[in-house]
Design an enzyme around this catalytic site. Structure first.
Site, PDB file in Angstrom:
ATOM      1  N   GLY A 129       0.823  -1.214   0.000  1.00 42.26           N
ATOM      2  CA  GLY A 129       0.000   0.000   0.000  1.00 42.26           C
ATOM      3  C   GLY A 129       0.848   1.251   0.000  1.00 42.26           C
ATOM      4  O   GLY A 129       1.082   1.869   1.038  1.00 42.26           O
ATOM      5  N   GLU A 246      14.457  -4.033  -4.903  1.00 42.84           N
ATOM      6  CA  GLU A 246      13.640  -4.487  -6.013  1.00 42.84           C
ATOM      7  C   GLU A 246      14.332  -4.238  -7.344  1.00 42.84           C
ATOM      8  O   GLU A 246      14.104  -4.944  -8.316  1.00 42.84           O
ATOM      9  CB  GLU A 246      12.301  -3.753  -5.969  1.00 42.84           C
ATOM     10  CG  GLU A 246      11.323  -4.202  -7.020  1.00 42.84           C
ATOM     11  CD  GLU A 246      10.252  -3.153  -7.261  1.00 42.84           C
ATOM     12  OE1 GLU A 246       9.189  -3.533  -7.708  1.00 42.84           O
ATOM     13  OE2 GLU A 246      10.500  -1.956  -7.021  1.00 42.84           O
ATOM     14  N   GLU A 378       9.403   7.434 -17.586  1.00 42.73           N
ATOM     15  CA  GLU A 378       9.804   8.852 -17.547  1.00 42.73           C
ATOM     16  C   GLU A 378      10.620   9.145 -16.289  1.00 42.73           C
ATOM     17  O   GLU A 378      11.677   9.781 -16.343  1.00 42.73           O
ATOM     18  CB  GLU A 378       8.566   9.770 -17.583  1.00 42.73           C
ATOM     19  CG  GLU A 378       7.841   9.802 -18.926  1.00 42.73           C
ATOM     20  CD  GLU A 378       7.024   8.541 -19.201  1.00 42.73           C
ATOM     21  OE1 GLU A 378       6.722   7.784 -18.255  1.00 42.73           O
ATOM     22  OE2 GLU A 378       6.688   8.302 -20.380  1.00 42.73           O
TER      23      GLU A 378
HETATM   24  C1  LIG Z   1      -0.782  -3.011 -12.820  1.00 44.37           C
HETATM   25  C2  LIG Z   1      -0.405  -2.091 -11.725  1.00 44.37           C
HETATM   26  C3  LIG Z   1      -0.184  -2.586 -10.456  1.00 44.37           C
HETATM   27  C4  LIG Z   1       0.136  -1.726  -9.406  1.00 44.37           C
HETATM   28  N1  LIG Z   1       0.308  -2.250  -8.152  1.00 44.37           N
HETATM   29  C5  LIG Z   1       0.564  -1.408  -7.126  1.00 44.37           C
HETATM   30  C6  LIG Z   1       0.668  -1.899  -5.797  1.00 44.37           C
HETATM   31  O1  LIG Z   1       0.532  -3.102  -5.552  1.00 44.37           O
HETATM   32  N2  LIG Z   1       0.891  -1.035  -4.784  1.00 44.37           N
HETATM   33  C7  LIG Z   1       1.060   0.301  -5.019  1.00 44.37           C
HETATM   34  O2  LIG Z   1       1.294   1.033  -4.073  1.00 44.37           O
HETATM   35  N3  LIG Z   1       0.975   0.815  -6.264  1.00 44.37           N
HETATM   36  C8  LIG Z   1       0.724  -0.005  -7.319  1.00 44.37           C
HETATM   37  N4  LIG Z   1       0.611   0.500  -8.589  1.00 44.37           N
HETATM   38  C9  LIG Z   1       0.672   1.947  -8.772  1.00 44.37           C
HETATM   39  C10 LIG Z   1       1.938   2.429  -9.467  1.00 44.37           C
HETATM   40  O3  LIG Z   1       3.009   2.421  -8.596  1.00 44.37           O
HETATM   41  C11 LIG Z   1       1.635   3.841 -10.002  1.00 44.37           C
HETATM   42  O4  LIG Z   1       0.726   3.684 -11.074  1.00 44.37           O
HETATM   43  C12 LIG Z   1       2.868   4.563 -10.464  1.00 44.37           C
HETATM   44  O5  LIG Z   1       3.615   4.958  -9.355  1.00 44.37           O
HETATM   45  C13 LIG Z   1       2.504   5.807 -11.320  1.00 44.37           C
HETATM   46  O6  LIG Z   1       1.631   6.628 -10.629  1.00 44.37           O
HETATM   47  P1  LIG Z   1       0.276   7.152 -11.286  1.00 44.37           P
HETATM   48  O7  LIG Z   1      -0.443   6.007 -11.854  1.00 44.37           O
HETATM   49  O8  LIG Z   1      -0.404   7.976 -10.269  1.00 44.37           O
HETATM   50  O9  LIG Z   1       0.735   8.050 -12.497  1.00 44.37           O
HETATM   51  P2  LIG Z   1       1.269   9.587 -12.424  1.00 44.37           P
HETATM   52  O10 LIG Z   1       2.357   9.696 -11.411  1.00 44.37           O
HETATM   53  O11 LIG Z   1       0.136  10.529 -12.311  1.00 44.37           O
HETATM   54  O12 LIG Z   1       1.936   9.706 -13.862  1.00 44.37           O
HETATM   55  C14 LIG Z   1       1.179   9.852 -15.060  1.00 44.37           C
HETATM   56  C15 LIG Z   1       2.171  10.027 -16.231  1.00 44.37           C
HETATM   57  O13 LIG Z   1       2.960  11.229 -16.003  1.00 44.37           O
HETATM   58  C16 LIG Z   1       4.329  10.912 -15.999  1.00 44.37           C
HETATM   59  N5  LIG Z   1       5.037  11.758 -15.019  1.00 44.37           N
HETATM   60  C17 LIG Z   1       4.765  11.908 -13.706  1.00 44.37           C
HETATM   61  N6  LIG Z   1       5.655  12.716 -13.129  1.00 44.37           N
HETATM   62  C18 LIG Z   1       6.545  13.090 -14.088  1.00 44.37           C
HETATM   63  C19 LIG Z   1       7.712  13.911 -14.113  1.00 44.37           C
HETATM   64  N7  LIG Z   1       8.175  14.520 -13.014  1.00 44.37           N
HETATM   65  N8  LIG Z   1       8.358  14.035 -15.287  1.00 44.37           N
HETATM   66  C20 LIG Z   1       7.921  13.412 -16.417  1.00 44.37           C
HETATM   67  N9  LIG Z   1       6.820  12.638 -16.457  1.00 44.37           N
HETATM   68  C21 LIG Z   1       6.136  12.476 -15.289  1.00 44.37           C
HETATM   69  C22 LIG Z   1       4.399   9.451 -15.621  1.00 44.37           C
HETATM   70  O14 LIG Z   1       5.607   8.883 -16.085  1.00 44.37           O
HETATM   71  C23 LIG Z   1       3.183   8.881 -16.320  1.00 44.37           C
HETATM   72  O15 LIG Z   1       3.477   8.616 -17.656  1.00 44.37           O
HETATM   73  C24 LIG Z   1       0.259  -0.344  -9.649  1.00 44.37           C
HETATM   74  C25 LIG Z   1       0.066   0.148 -10.938  1.00 44.37           C
HETATM   75  C26 LIG Z   1      -0.274  -0.695 -11.960  1.00 44.37           C
HETATM   76  C27 LIG Z   1      -0.493  -0.132 -13.315  1.00 44.37           C
END
Ligand SMILES: Cc1cc2nc3c(=O)[nH]c(=O)nc-3n(C[C@H](O)[C@H](O)[C@H](O)COP(=O)(O)OP(=O)(O)OC[C@H]3O[C@@H](n4cnc5c(N)ncnc54)[C@H](O)[C@@H]3O)c2cc1C
Ligand SMILES: Cc1cc2nc3c(=O)[nH]c(=O)nc-3n(C[C@H](O)[C@H](O)[C@H](O)COP(=O)(O)OP(=O)(O)OC[C@H]3O[C@@H](n4cnc5c(N)ncnc54)[C@H](O)[C@@H]3O)c2cc1C
Lengths: 394, 378
Positions: A129, A246, A378
């Site tokens: 989480g 990891e 990214e």
């Molecule tokens: C299949 C799957 C399983 C997952 N399992 C878990 C889990 O078990 N536990 C958990 O805690 N999380 C989990 N996650 C969450 C995952 O860690 C997040 O999706 C990830 O950290 C990206 O965050 P976000 O989805 O909020 O995207 P955002 O952070 O909102 O990003 C959206 C886009 O903007 C880009 N971006 C963001 N910031 C920047 C920057 N500074 N410069 C350039 N580009 C940027 C990103 O690269 C991305 O392309 C899971 C996600 C998926 C898809």
């Protein structure tokens, strides 16, 4: 310089390969590409089989229930595991893969004894989480509040994208215990029983039509004080250590090699106008280009393993393994589906067609998430630019 | 499985690096553009004195008899500085063919000269209409009495203008693209009927067109067996290709170093351009490509050193990877340098040109991908 494994390593490889060949159940085999779609009952059964063999976390020392493998043996093991077609074990991914090493380094003796044996046996399934609706890439903005009142923390807020939460027993959490200073400093690391009153779990359906992850809501949830890992406010540092662990394993290269070999096999089987597709001059060049890239990545793992042997651990430069590996895997999945022609649009026609078509389409959809989680491409590129190449931050 | 370099490898690396720093510069490359040979005989002589021509040759011919990883170390450092001296053609092609296929007397006649730097030997095997195929050979060798008479035309003979001797592929039987029936001959640049037309390559080095008109050579000039030249040529070219790949990786390192330094110091919009995310992410991609290319070279070099059956495949993997990576890196580098990247006043452009020549030398990416598919039995 030597390309071949030592005779001991080769013997070990043969032993592992043979065991998986003989003992991987048919319904577990050839599930690698589909990713998260293996049915949970099968997954638990497979976990138990590996546990009984002593191979559920063979990288652990023997006294902790592992097989005490060296880095190279561990690499060989993981490689042969994926290579037999067995799927990634979600029942151990975050527990034995992330939390257990962290507890061994930073947890109390009580925490280690209480939690690690049940991770190994599969009795307790864990989920991670970390992410929240407003804390994705910018994880330090997380805001699940934990207030210490007497012997308990009181939790209010939400996590999201929590993989397997609906099948898990426990969750490890990054929580906000202090909002006064720098946002990284007020984060703590907690362990919580998902049966605790006040926790609500809502599965989220992914593009696969499965629900691999969930939203987890916390409403006045009481977590005992002794479930704090490390000290108050140390959560960010611990999360860093956990993700560091990891990183080297962040990209299972065995799966990539399995995937590209599958494309080769599929395209040799597929007939186009009387000839195997693999003999089509355009297709075979595309396949060869991907095989060259896959091999180059595999050799990169060999190179890093050689460094580990003499004790120099790779630092942030290893982050390229994840970026490149995940992007390459997506390209391999693209070609795998391309090889299918009209069958590449197939969706859950398991009765009608063979499993390889289902694995291909499912794997293709699943691969689109690889470049998002575990540090998006990214974010990782910025890490390489600023920490490895030392380009200016501003 | 072990990709570690020993302390002996690392000490060679250090001496080559300091040699390149002391005896070489980009200004030397600028001057050599107008020199027909494109390299310096003094530098060549110094390299020979350091023992580098004999690096992998047996001691009995004056060599150091070291393993093949030393070739990688040496050439990677040459590649960082873009040294134009014809090490690969002499040591890994011409001399190597004699070493692998020559008789004892041929070896004693040729190899000590290569080691001392006094005798220049290259290989002539490319022909019109054959693109990169080394089995495409129309040049004929007809036996009349004790002698063979060779007629034909070879193109882009690597470092051919400075060569005293050529190992030439000829056809003694079979049709134009047969692997059997190719025979290797030693031909001297002074032989009657030999005509050299000078060529320049994009990076300022020399090559030539070699025309042979009824050139008479004795049967004792056959290298290896009559009709069995292809396996020898193929092995030598594989080794030369692996060496070239190491040189290319050196060039990749240097291009990235130069680019990162420039991105850090060049200011636009009030900050270093390297602080903007687009150049940052581009630079990260270049770093990744270089790392992968480097790994493919380690594998190829170690495979050659260990003489595994996979070595041919490993060489094609490395060349395909290095060609595409070096091109991507140098093209992006020019872009990131802006206007100065397009000039001869800046240094980065030298890398673009060398990358293009290296991409083509011994077969480009597609050539090696096709070769890879055939070797993999697709
Ligand atoms: C299949 C799957 C399983 C997952 N399992 C878990 C889990 O078990 N536990 C958990 O805690 N999380 C989990 N996650 C969450 C995952 O860690 C997040 O999706 C990830 O950290 C990206 O965050 P976000 O989805 O909020 O995207 P955002 O952070 O909102 O990003 C959206 C886009 O903007 C880009 N971006 C963001 N910031 C920047 C920057 N500074 N410069 C350039 N580009 C940027 C990103 O690269 C991305 O392309 C899971 C996600 C998926 C898809
Ligand atoms: C063949 C040629 C002919 C020319 N002729 C003329 C002419 O006749 N008259 C004239 O006035 N000029 C001329 N120019 C100059 C040309 O306009 C400049 O080269 C151009 O504006 C780029 O500037 P720069 O070379 O200083 O590169 P820089 O501005 O230093 O840029 C270097 C690199 O950084 C990138 N970069 C810069 N800022 C950012 C940012 N904010 N975000 C992301 N990336 C960034 C650029 O895209 C480039 O890749 C010519 C240039 C060439 C190559």
């Amino acid at each position: 310089m030597k390309v071949s494994y030592s005779s001991d390593e080769e013997r070990f490889r043969e032993e592992v390969r043979k065991w998986f060949e003989d003992n991987t159940p048919p319904d577990v085999k050839d599930q690698t590409l589909g990713g998260s779609t293996l049915e949970h009952g099968l997954m638990f059964k497979w976990h138990k089989t590996l546990y009984e063999k002593g191979w559920i976390s063979p990288e652990f020392p023997k006294e902790l229930g592992g097989a005490g493998l060296s880095e190279t043996e561990q690499f060989i093991f993981n490689y042969e595991y994926s290579h037999c077609g067995a799927p990634r074990l979600k029942t151990k991914l975050v527990s034995l893969g992330m939390l257990a090493p962290l507890l061994l380094q930073h947890g109390t003796k009580e925490q280690q004894d209480r939690f690690i044996p049940d991770m190994l046996s599969g009795k307790t399934i864990w989920c991670q989480g970390f992410s929240e609706p407003n804390a994705g890439s910018d994880l330090a903005s997380l805001n699940l509040k934990a207030v210490l009142e007497g012997d308990h923390f009181v939790l209010n807020g939400q996590k999201t994208w929590t993989s397997m939460a609906d099948h898990a027993d426990w969750i490890f959490l990054l929580v906000r215990t202090d909002s006064s200073g720098k946002k990284q400093e007020g984060i703590s690391f907690l362990l919580a029983d998902l049966k605790t009153p006040g926790i609500t779990i809502r599965p989220i359906e992914a593009l696969t039509d499965h629900a691999p992850f969930c939203e987890v809501f916390f409403d006045d949830v009481l977590v005992p004080k002794e479930n704090l890992v490390g000290k108050m406010g140390e959560g960010w540092k611990l999360a860093g250590a956990l993700l560091q662990h990891e990183r080297l394993n962040a990209f299972p290269v065995g799966e990539l090699i399995y995937a590209i070999e599958t494309v080769r096999k599929n395209s040799a089987k597929t007939i186009y106008r009387g000839k195997p597709l693999i003999q089509d001059p355009v297709f075979r060049r595309k396949l060869a280009a991907l095989e060259v890239d896959c091999n180059s990545l595999l050799y990169t793992f060999f190179r890093i393993l050689s460094q580990l042997k003499v004790g120099s651990a790779p630092g942030p430069e290893a982050s390229f393994l994840k970026v490149y590996g995940s992007e390459l895997y997506r390209r391999v999945m693209d070609l795998n589906i391309e090889a299918l022609g009209p069958y590449g649009q197939s969706w859950y026609n398991l009765e009608e067609f063979d499993n390889s078509i289902h694995q291909a389409t499912m794997g293709w959809i699943n691969s689109t998430s690889l470049t998002i989680w575990g540090g998006s491409s990214e974010i990782q590129r910025t890490v390489i630019a600023t920490q490895v190449l030392k380009l200016p931050r501003k | 499985m072990d990709f570690q370099l020993s302390s002996e490898h690392l000490s060679l690396k250090e001496s080559v690096a300091s040699f390149v720093k002391k005896d070489h510069s980009f200004d030397r490359l600028r001057d050599l553009r107008n020199d027909p040979l494109g390299y310096s005989k003094e530098v060549w002589k110094k390299m020979a004195e350091l023992g580098w021509m004999g690096l992998i040759y047996p001691e009995e011919y004056g060599g150091l008899e070291l393993d093949f990883a030393f070739v990688m170390v040496l050439l990677e450092e040459f590649g960082r500085g873009l040294l134009p001296e014809p090490w690969i053609s002499n040591v890994l092609l011409g001399g190597n063919l004699v070493l692998m296929g020559g008789s004892e007397s041929q070896k004693h006649e040729v190899l000590p000269g290569v080691v001392s730097g006094d005798l220049m030997v290259t290989a002539a095997y490319l022909e019109n209409d054959g693109r990169y195929d080394i089995d495409f050979c129309a040049t004929s060798a007809e036996q009349r009495g004790d002698a063979y008479f060779i007629s034909g035309k070879k193109i882009f003979v690597l470092d051919g203008l400075s060569a005293d001797r050529f190992v030439v592929t000829t056809r003694t039987s079979g049709s134009v693209a047969d692997r059997n029936g190719i025979t290797l001959f030693m031909v001297s640049s002074q032989d009657d009927g030999v005509k050299l037309t000078p060529l320049k390559t994009m990076d300022g080095r020399n090559a030539c067109i070699l025309e042979l008109k009824d050139v008479s050579v004795p049967g004792s000039n056959v290298i290896g067996e009559v009709g069995r030249g292809y396996p020898l040529l193929s092995e030598a070219i594989d080794q030369a290709t692996a060496g070239l790949c190491a040189e290319m990786v050196g060039g990749m390192h240097a291009s990235i170093d130069l680019t990162v330094a420039y991105l850090s110091e060049r200011t636009q919009f009030g900050k270093p351009i390297g602080a903007f995310q687009t150049p940052q992410h581009k630079a990260a991609d270049l770093f990744i490509q270089k790392e992968l290319a480097l790994s493919s070279v380690y594998y190829a070099i170690a495979s050659i050193d260990e003489k595994t059956d996979e070595r041919t495949l490993a060489v094609s993997i490395a060349k395909a990877k290095c060609s595409s990576a070096y091109m991507e890196i140098t093209k992006a580098a020019i872009q990131l340098f802006g206007g100065i990247g397009f000039t001869n006043e800046g240094d980065i452009g030298f890398f673009l040109k060398r990358a293009k020549v290296s991409e083509i030398l011994f077969g480009d990416t597609d050539y090696h991908l096709d070769r890879y598919t055939r070797l993999s039995g697709y």
